[in-house]
Enzyme design. Structure first.
Site, PDB file in Angstrom:
ATOM      1  N   ASP A 101      -0.834 -16.338 -29.314  1.00  0.00           N
ATOM      2  CA  ASP A 101      -1.251 -14.125 -28.817  1.00  0.00           C
ATOM      3  C   ASP A 101      -2.526 -14.331 -29.141  1.00  0.00           C
ATOM      4  O   ASP A 101      -2.508 -14.255 -30.662  1.00  0.00           O
ATOM      5  CB  ASP A 101       1.102 -14.603 -29.061  1.00  0.00           C
ATOM      6  CG  ASP A 101       0.590 -13.408 -28.341  1.00  0.00           C
ATOM      7  OD1 ASP A 101       0.240 -13.015 -26.879  1.00  0.00           O
ATOM      8  OD2 ASP A 101       1.588 -12.439 -28.529  1.00  0.00           O
ATOM      9  N   HIS A 139     -10.005 -15.117 -25.046  1.00  0.00           N
ATOM     10  CA  HIS A 139     -10.240 -16.217 -24.240  1.00  0.00           C
ATOM     11  C   HIS A 139     -10.852 -16.450 -25.398  1.00  0.00           C
ATOM     12  O   HIS A 139     -11.187 -18.285 -25.323  1.00  0.00           O
ATOM     13  CB  HIS A 139      -9.416 -16.036 -23.261  1.00  0.00           C
ATOM     14  CG  HIS A 139      -8.766 -15.235 -22.539  1.00  0.00           C
ATOM     15  ND1 HIS A 139      -6.987 -15.718 -23.272  1.00  0.00           N
ATOM     16  CD2 HIS A 139      -8.707 -14.098 -21.737  1.00  0.00           C
ATOM     17  CE1 HIS A 139      -6.747 -15.072 -22.532  1.00  0.00           C
ATOM     18  NE2 HIS A 139      -7.252 -13.962 -22.095  1.00  0.00           N
ATOM     19  N   LEU A 170      -3.971 -37.769 -33.867  1.00  0.00           N
ATOM     20  CA  LEU A 170      -3.593 -36.594 -33.539  1.00  0.00           C
ATOM     21  C   LEU A 170      -3.695 -37.243 -31.495  1.00  0.00           C
ATOM     22  O   LEU A 170      -4.132 -36.913 -31.390  1.00  0.00           O
ATOM     23  CB  LEU A 170      -4.624 -35.591 -33.599  1.00  0.00           C
ATOM     24  CG  LEU A 170      -3.969 -34.446 -33.349  1.00  0.00           C
ATOM     25  CD1 LEU A 170      -2.862 -33.691 -34.496  1.00  0.00           C
ATOM     26  CD2 LEU A 170      -5.253 -33.053 -33.549  1.00  0.00           C
TER      27      LEU A 170
END
Length: 249
Positions: A24, A41, A135
């Site tokens: 956020d 962004h 991962l």
């Protein structure tokens, strides 16, 4: 399928096995710099790269990032359009790097409102990295926790399951192949879960920071892990029932 923290006591590790993050603050980061929200962004994608690399180096096995919720379609159309384009470009530019580093990519969510081009790139990226055993990076896009639970329930009903249990419902969730998150992180100063992994976060340790996502870096992740290690993970037990090394004085 992994066990449930309400049924069995999970293994407690110094390094979380699974970290989930709400990223956020991109728009506010840009606004503070008198830049358009889309600049935030773009910068946030740089942070994603750093955190993915850091988690891999630390031995985190699963990293789940909340990129776009079912409610984010309510944002201004030009911002939504930019985010969709950014997602396509990220898939084009990053997937080969993920594959080269033995990282598996999964995308959580409905995909029904994505363009055919984006949906095809998502599928191609998942297929390309499907054999990797390092991962597991999950990107939640057009995802909602309530959708996840309802989708699981409706799937069971459609298959004629007469009794819905915790076990069979969990087996239909979008993250059924992963352990529940040990640590949940939210950047940007807000302190809420915002319809993210509602079922899966039942016993996760919650960590909130005022740092905006583009400013979240390895040092900030280290602070989150220090906080995580300071917690007593009791899962309904008392402190006296914990192994000595897991107690906090």
């Amino acid at each position: 399928m992994f066990g449930s923290s309400t049924k069995d006591v999970p293994e407690v590790r110094c390094v979380p096995r699974h970290i989930a993050i709400i990223m956020d603050g991109n728009g506010r980061w840009a606004k503070k710099r008198f830049l358009p929200r889309v600049a935030g962004h773009k910068k946030g994608l740089d942070t994603v790269r750093e955190i993915v690399t850091t988690c891999k180096e630390m031995g985190v096995e699963y990293l789940t990032l909340f990129a776009f919720s079912t409610e984010n379609w309510r944002r201004p159309p030009d911002e939504v359009s930019f985010l969709m384009d950014l997602f396509i470009r990220a898939l084009e530019n990053e997937v080969s790097k993920l594959h080269a580093n033995n990282i598996r990519l999964r995308v959580l969510g409905t995909r029904e409102r994505f363009s055919p081009a984006l949906a095809e790139r998502i599928q191609a990226a998942e297929d390309k990295t499907a054999g990797n055993d390092g991962l597991v990076l999950s990107i939640a896009a057009d995802y909602g926790g309530r959708w996840d639970v309802l989708n699981a329930v409706n799937g069971l009903i459609a298959d004629g399951v007469s009794e819905i249990t915790e076990e069979n419902l969990a087996s239909r969730l979008s993250t059924h192949w992963a352990p529940e998150p040990d640590l949940f992180i939210r950047t940007g100063g807000e302190q809420r879960i915002s319809n993210f992994l509602l079922w899966q976060l039942a016993y996760s340790e919650l960590y909130f920071t005022d740092l905006l996502w583009p400013d979240f870096n390895r040092a900030a992740l280290d602070q989150a892990l220090d906080s995580y290690r300071s917690r007593e993970r009791r899962f309904g037990r008392t402190s006296e029932q914990l192994p000595e090394q897991q107690r906090r004085n």
